[in-house]
Write a protein that holds these residues in place. Structure first.
Motif, PDB file in Angstrom:
ATOM      1  N   LYS A   2       0.827  -1.201   0.000  1.00 51.04           N
ATOM      2  CA  LYS A   2       0.000   0.000   0.000  1.00 51.04           C
ATOM      3  C   LYS A   2       0.866   1.259   0.000  1.00 51.04           C
ATOM      4  O   LYS A   2       0.550   2.239  -0.669  1.00 51.04           O
ATOM      5  N   GLU A   3       1.962   1.207   0.769  1.00 45.50           N
ATOM      6  CA  GLU A   3       2.863   2.358   0.814  1.00 45.50           C
ATOM      7  C   GLU A   3       3.503   2.603  -0.541  1.00 45.50           C
ATOM      8  O   GLU A   3       3.621   3.748  -0.992  1.00 45.50           O
ATOM      9  N   TYR A   4       3.899   1.520  -1.218  1.00 38.51           N
ATOM     10  CA  TYR A   4       4.505   1.643  -2.556  1.00 38.51           C
ATOM     11  C   TYR A   4       3.515   2.263  -3.532  1.00 38.51           C
ATOM     12  O   TYR A   4       3.874   3.148  -4.320  1.00 38.51           O
ATOM     13  N   LEU A   5       2.273   1.812  -3.487  1.00 40.42           N
ATOM     14  CA  LEU A   5       1.250   2.348  -4.391  1.00 40.42           C
ATOM     15  C   LEU A   5       0.996   3.820  -4.112  1.00 40.42           C
ATOM     16  O   LEU A   5       0.806   4.610  -5.041  1.00 40.42           O
ATOM     17  N   LEU A   6       1.006   4.201  -2.826  1.00 42.85           N
ATOM     18  CA  LEU A   6       0.785   5.597  -2.469  1.00 42.85           C
ATOM     19  C   LEU A   6       1.912   6.471  -3.006  1.00 42.85           C
ATOM     20  O   LEU A   6       1.657   7.519  -3.632  1.00 42.85           O
ATOM     21  N   VAL A   7       3.150   6.056  -2.769  1.00 41.46           N
ATOM     22  CA  VAL A   7       4.309   6.826  -3.223  1.00 41.46           C
ATOM     23  C   VAL A   7       4.319   6.932  -4.743  1.00 41.46           C
ATOM     24  O   VAL A   7       4.525   8.017  -5.311  1.00 41.46           O
ATOM     25  N   THR A   8       4.062   5.813  -5.412  1.00 41.57           N
ATOM     26  CA  THR A   8       4.038   5.806  -6.881  1.00 41.57           C
ATOM     27  C   THR A   8       2.926   6.702  -7.416  1.00 41.57           C
ATOM     28  O   THR A   8       3.124   7.427  -8.404  1.00 41.57           O
ATOM     29  N   SER A   9       1.778   6.679  -6.764  1.00 47.77           N
ATOM     30  CA  SER A   9       0.647   7.514  -7.197  1.00 47.77           C
ATOM     31  C   SER A   9       0.979   8.997  -7.104  1.00 47.77           C
ATOM     32  O   SER A   9       0.612   9.782  -7.986  1.00 47.77           O
ATOM     33  N   VAL A  10       1.681   9.378  -6.023  1.00 53.31           N
ATOM     34  CA  VAL A  10       2.082  10.776  -5.862  1.00 53.31           C
ATOM     35  C   VAL A  10       3.022  11.184  -6.997  1.00 53.31           C
ATOM     36  O   VAL A  10       2.878  12.258  -7.597  1.00 53.31           O
ATOM     37  N   GLY A  11       3.983  10.315  -7.313  1.00 53.75           N
ATOM     38  CA  GLY A  11       4.922  10.615  -8.398  1.00 53.75           C
ATOM     39  C   GLY A  11       4.236  10.712  -9.748  1.00 53.75           C
ATOM     40  O   GLY A  11       4.524  11.617 -10.540  1.00 53.75           O
TER      41      GLY A  11
END
Length: 218
Positions: A2-11
């Motif tokens: 979930k953290e990876y998806l959040l960070v990737t979404s922000v980028g």
């Protein structure tokens, strides 16, 4: 995960704003048949840069944050030149002003290794890293030139030199991406390359079209 998806979404959202600014500017320029510097270009720019700052902070990546520092404050200057900055609420202006240094200080205090982030990537040979950094520096300096030109003429514009530097820097970054086999970086520059080249063509046509009338008026 979930953290990876959040960070990737922000980028990805940050890159989306950068793509929107070019698409909006391109459409405006095509309609006007001359290079336009729309106010929304700078709104999309600051939104993208702000999100990219957060992305860099979430990834503990000094390179991303430092890469945005110069252009970020140029965006703010252009917002002010277009009368948008003055309309923002004071808390919003304060947050926008302090976020870049706050993110950098936060990473430094957390013990992030600046040298490791910027210079010690075992997957990239030093000469290639230097080339990539130089290409990115040239690409960033386009906004320094834009600010210098606009401040001299007391108006927010995107002059011909901005597009020439943009196209040159983007081509060098694409070359770096090819050498690194980085398809994401290549795709990220694709829309920009087309927009930079098209703005140069439209700018030259506009200059040629205005030259006869300028000569007649003398």
């Amino acid at each position: 995960m979930k953290e990876y998806l959040l960070v990737t979404s922000v980028g990805l959202l940050a890159q989306g704003f950068f793509s929107l600014r070019m698409l909006h500017q391109w459409i405006k320029t095509e309609r006007a048949k001359k290079i336009i510097s729309p106010a929304l270009f700078w709104v999309f720019s600051i939104c993208g840069a702000y999100l990219l700052m957060i992305y860099g902070w979430l990834r503990n990546d000094f390179a991303i944050i430092l890469g945005q520092f110069i252009s970020y404050y140029v965006y703010l200057w252009n917002l002010k030149a277009n009368g948008i900055w003055q309309k923002c609420a004071l808390p919003v202006r304060v947050v926008l002003l302090v976020t870049p240094p706050a993110a950098a200080v936060s990473l430094a205090l957390s013990g992030a290794d600046v040298a490791q982030t910027l210079f010690k990537n075992p997957d990239i040979p030093l000469p290639l890293l230097v080339f990539g950094c130089a290409s990115q520096a040239l690409f960033t300096l386009r906004f320094v030139y834009q600010w210098w030109y606009s401040s001299r003429h007391h108006v927010s514009v995107l002059p011909m030199g901005f597009w020439v530097i943009s196209l040159t820097g983007s081509l060098l970054i694409c070359l770096y991406a090819v050498l690194r086999l980085d398809i994401v970086l290549i795709l990220g520059q694709s829309l920009g390359l087309a927009a930079y080249a098209r703005n140069i063509v439209i700018g030259l046509r506009s200059e040629r079209a205005s030259s006869p009338s300028q000569r007649r008026s003398r």
